[in-house]
Write a protein that holds these residues in place. Sequence first.
Motif, PDB file in Angstrom:
ATOM      1  N   THR A  90       1.962 -52.741  48.996  1.00  0.00           N
ATOM      2  CA  THR A  90       2.063 -53.270  47.638  1.00  0.00           C
ATOM      3  C   THR A  90       1.300 -52.481  46.572  1.00  0.00           C
ATOM      4  OG1 THR A  90       0.221 -54.793  48.065  1.00  0.00           O
ATOM      5  CG2 THR A  90       2.437 -55.612  48.496  1.00  0.00           C
ATOM      6  N   LEU A  91       0.127 -51.946  46.897  1.00  0.00           N
ATOM      7  CA  LEU A  91      -0.726 -51.353  45.873  1.00  0.00           C
ATOM      8  C   LEU A  91      -0.205 -50.056  45.242  1.00  0.00           C
ATOM      9  CD1 LEU A  91      -4.367 -52.002  47.138  1.00  0.00           C
ATOM     10  CD2 LEU A  91      -3.206 -53.027  45.185  1.00  0.00           C
ATOM     11  N   PRO A  92       0.573 -49.220  45.959  1.00  0.00           N
ATOM     12  CA  PRO A  92       1.039 -47.984  45.313  1.00  0.00           C
ATOM     13  C   PRO A  92       1.822 -48.206  44.018  1.00  0.00           C
ATOM     14  CG  PRO A  92       1.319 -47.813  47.683  1.00  0.00           C
ATOM     15  CD  PRO A  92       0.914 -49.239  47.404  1.00  0.00           C
ATOM     16  N   CYS A  93       2.367 -49.395  43.817  1.00  0.00           N
ATOM     17  CA  CYS A  93       3.168 -49.636  42.623  1.00  0.00           C
ATOM     18  C   CYS A  93       2.326 -49.681  41.346  1.00  0.00           C
ATOM     19  CB  CYS A  93       3.981 -50.915  42.765  1.00  0.00           C
ATOM     20  SG  CYS A  93       3.023 -52.431  42.640  1.00  0.00           S
ATOM     21  N   VAL A  94       0.994 -49.776  41.454  1.00  0.00           N
ATOM     22  CA  VAL A  94       0.180 -49.789  40.233  1.00  0.00           C
ATOM     23  C   VAL A  94       0.116 -48.403  39.601  1.00  0.00           C
ATOM     24  CG1 VAL A  94      -1.224 -51.728  41.021  1.00  0.00           C
ATOM     25  CG2 VAL A  94      -2.039 -49.399  41.408  1.00  0.00           C
ATOM     26  N   ASP A  95       0.427 -47.364  40.399  1.00  0.00           N
ATOM     27  CA  ASP A  95       0.524 -45.988  39.882  1.00  0.00           C
ATOM     28  C   ASP A  95      -0.791 -45.467  39.313  1.00  0.00           C
ATOM     29  OD1 ASP A  95       2.616 -44.358  40.307  1.00  0.00           O
ATOM     30  OD2 ASP A  95       3.656 -44.740  38.426  1.00  0.00           O
ATOM     31  N   GLY A  96      -1.883 -45.738  40.000  1.00  0.00           N
ATOM     32  CA  GLY A  96      -3.190 -45.277  39.568  1.00  0.00           C
ATOM     33  C   GLY A  96      -3.846 -46.245  38.607  1.00  0.00           C
ATOM     34  N   ILE A  97      -5.180 -46.308  38.648  1.00  0.00           N
ATOM     35  CA  ILE A  97      -5.919 -47.236  37.793  1.00  0.00           C
ATOM     36  C   ILE A  97      -6.903 -46.463  36.923  1.00  0.00           C
ATOM     37  CG2 ILE A  97      -7.520 -49.185  37.744  1.00  0.00           C
ATOM     38  CD1 ILE A  97      -6.364 -50.077  40.414  1.00  0.00           C
ATOM     39  N   PRO A  98      -6.720 -46.486  35.596  1.00  0.00           N
ATOM     40  CA  PRO A  98      -7.668 -45.804  34.709  1.00  0.00           C
ATOM     41  C   PRO A  98      -9.001 -46.536  34.665  1.00  0.00           C
ATOM     42  CG  PRO A  98      -6.026 -46.998  33.435  1.00  0.00           C
ATOM     43  CD  PRO A  98      -5.608 -47.112  34.872  1.00  0.00           C
ATOM     44  N   CYS A  99     -10.083 -45.781  34.775  1.00  0.00           N
ATOM     45  CA  CYS A  99     -11.434 -46.344  34.732  1.00  0.00           C
ATOM     46  C   CYS A  99     -12.178 -45.688  33.575  1.00  0.00           C
ATOM     47  CB  CYS A  99     -12.164 -46.088  36.048  1.00  0.00           C
ATOM     48  SG  CYS A  99     -11.353 -46.812  37.490  1.00  0.00           S
ATOM     49  N   ARG A 132     -11.498 -53.429  30.717  1.00  0.00           N
ATOM     50  CA  ARG A 132     -10.368 -54.105  31.360  1.00  0.00           C
ATOM     51  C   ARG A 132      -9.075 -53.372  31.026  1.00  0.00           C
ATOM     52  NH1 ARG A 132     -11.403 -60.370  29.447  1.00  0.00           N
ATOM     53  NH2 ARG A 132     -13.481 -60.677  30.385  1.00  0.00           N
ATOM     54  N   ASN A 133      -8.120 -53.397  31.965  1.00  0.00           N
ATOM     55  CA  ASN A 133      -6.808 -52.834  31.664  1.00  0.00           C
ATOM     56  C   ASN A 133      -5.751 -53.491  32.544  1.00  0.00           C
ATOM     57  OD1 ASN A 133      -6.243 -50.941  34.112  1.00  0.00           O
ATOM     58  ND2 ASN A 133      -8.309 -50.333  33.470  1.00  0.00           N
ATOM     59  N   ASP A 134      -4.502 -53.335  32.189  1.00  0.00           N
ATOM     60  CA  ASP A 134      -3.412 -54.034  32.867  1.00  0.00           C
ATOM     61  C   ASP A 134      -3.232 -53.579  34.317  1.00  0.00           C
ATOM     62  OD1 ASP A 134      -2.863 -55.608  30.685  1.00  0.00           O
ATOM     63  OD2 ASP A 134      -1.250 -54.332  29.928  1.00  0.00           O
ATOM     64  N   ARG A 135      -3.461 -52.320  34.592  1.00  0.00           N
ATOM     65  CA  ARG A 135      -3.275 -51.836  35.964  1.00  0.00           C
ATOM     66  C   ARG A 135      -4.361 -52.385  36.894  1.00  0.00           C
ATOM     67  NH1 ARG A 135      -1.166 -45.519  35.582  1.00  0.00           N
ATOM     68  NH2 ARG A 135       0.544 -45.930  34.120  1.00  0.00           N
ATOM     69  N   PHE A 136      -5.569 -52.479  36.381  1.00  0.00           N
ATOM     70  CA  PHE A 136      -6.644 -53.083  37.178  1.00  0.00           C
ATOM     71  C   PHE A 136      -6.336 -54.555  37.432  1.00  0.00           C
ATOM     72  CE2 PHE A 136     -10.829 -55.003  37.865  1.00  0.00           C
ATOM     73  CZ  PHE A 136     -11.358 -54.152  38.817  1.00  0.00           C
ATOM     74  N   ARG A 137      -5.887 -55.248  36.387  1.00  0.00           N
ATOM     75  CA  ARG A 137      -5.499 -56.652  36.550  1.00  0.00           C
ATOM     76  C   ARG A 137      -4.406 -56.804  37.591  1.00  0.00           C
ATOM     77  NH1 ARG A 137      -1.173 -58.791  35.200  1.00  0.00           N
ATOM     78  NH2 ARG A 137      -0.622 -57.125  33.725  1.00  0.00           N
ATOM     79  N   ARG A 138      -3.406 -55.917  37.529  1.00  0.00           N
ATOM     80  CA  ARG A 138      -2.302 -55.987  38.482  1.00  0.00           C
ATOM     81  C   ARG A 138      -2.795 -55.743  39.908  1.00  0.00           C
ATOM     82  NH1 ARG A 138       1.628 -58.712  40.121  1.00  0.00           N
ATOM     83  NH2 ARG A 138       3.419 -57.588  40.996  1.00  0.00           N
ATOM     84  N   GLU A 168      -1.905 -67.838  32.498  1.00  0.00           N
ATOM     85  CA  GLU A 168      -2.662 -66.663  32.078  1.00  0.00           C
ATOM     86  C   GLU A 168      -3.619 -66.189  33.175  1.00  0.00           C
ATOM     87  OE1 GLU A 168      -2.259 -65.034  29.198  1.00  0.00           O
ATOM     88  OE2 GLU A 168      -0.630 -66.414  28.676  1.00  0.00           O
ATOM     89  N   PHE A 169      -3.765 -64.870  33.283  1.00  0.00           N
ATOM     90  CA  PHE A 169      -4.755 -64.291  34.187  1.00  0.00           C
ATOM     91  C   PHE A 169      -6.150 -64.601  33.649  1.00  0.00           C
ATOM     92  CE2 PHE A 169      -7.553 -60.875  35.612  1.00  0.00           C
ATOM     93  CZ  PHE A 169      -7.257 -60.813  36.970  1.00  0.00           C
ATOM     94  N   ASP A 170      -7.047 -65.055  34.526  1.00  0.00           N
ATOM     95  CA  ASP A 170      -8.387 -65.461  34.108  1.00  0.00           C
ATOM     96  C   ASP A 170      -9.417 -64.459  34.637  1.00  0.00           C
ATOM     97  OD1 ASP A 170     -10.744 -66.681  33.456  1.00  0.00           O
ATOM     98  OD2 ASP A 170     -10.161 -68.671  34.147  1.00  0.00           O
ATOM     99  N   TRP A 171      -9.860 -63.554  33.784  1.00  0.00           N
ATOM    100  CA  TRP A 171     -10.835 -62.542  34.185  1.00  0.00           C
ATOM    101  C   TRP A 171     -12.147 -63.172  34.639  1.00  0.00           C
ATOM    102  CZ3 TRP A 171      -9.812 -57.432  34.720  1.00  0.00           C
ATOM    103  CH2 TRP A 171      -8.659 -56.933  34.088  1.00  0.00           C
ATOM    104  N   LEU A 172     -12.551 -64.247  34.007  1.00  0.00           N
ATOM    105  CA  LEU A 172     -13.860 -64.830  34.287  1.00  0.00           C
ATOM    106  C   LEU A 172     -13.950 -65.451  35.675  1.00  0.00           C
ATOM    107  CD1 LEU A 172     -14.777 -66.475  30.857  1.00  0.00           C
ATOM    108  CD2 LEU A 172     -15.427 -64.228  31.758  1.00  0.00           C
TER     109      LEU A 172
END
Length: 246
Positions: A90-99, A132-138, A168-172
């Motif tokens: 499943t994880l390859p679909c995020v296509d890398g995570i910017p940090c 925070r970013n969408d790819r990390f959330r995903r 909604e996604f809850d970061w906290l």
Amino acid sequence: VCFFYQSWIVGPWPLVEVVLQHVMKISLWLLPPEPILRILQSNIDAIASRTSLPTFVPHVTILGGIVCPAETETGSDQWADDLLAELRLTLPCVDGIPCRFQDESIGGGPIVVEEKGGSIKWNQSCISVMERNDRFRRAIELTHGAVGKVNEGMGGSLNSDVIQNGDEFDWLTALKPPICEPHYSHAYGSDRDLLYVKIGNDDDSPLLVQTPPDFVSQEAMLIWTYPPSVDGVFNWKEVARCKLVR
């Protein structure tokens, strides 16, 4: 030591399964690419050496302290293998995570995190917060889903409400308190002065703790993170790695 034998084995009888004495926990870390990984590892090692604290692989935690539902050593190994297989699908679909990290020039930089009452959280005592970013959330959502699927196969479950607030996604709630933000750890310990560890002994010696460079992570590590303590870090064990790109 995290397990014990149910009984001593004598004679030709089959081996007795090893029963876990404590709840095992596993984590998924995203890793920097080379040569940044090597540079950051050297820095973490230097801090650990000067403070007599444990060293560890440079990372940003995607999901930490995941409880393993297995009750035996063999069962926990199989659970980890099944989880790894699901993550690799499943994880390859995020296509890398910017940090990306905010440095001192714009009001960011390494910080120490206090709990209520002023005590220092040992695994958030010397960190740099990541944006925070969408790819990390995903990646969090996919990892959470993978754990739930594997647990369901064992008759267990994982509450999806942990990372959701309605639709909604809850970061906290998805990330560990007290900071509840994605972050990079420079050191593990309970001393607030870890931020000020220097390369040398001179007063004008540069600080070892610096904001890490921005990078795009293309690989994650599944790692047993038990016992969850400073001393326990010495016993943490990598399971394997998985790609974050197709």
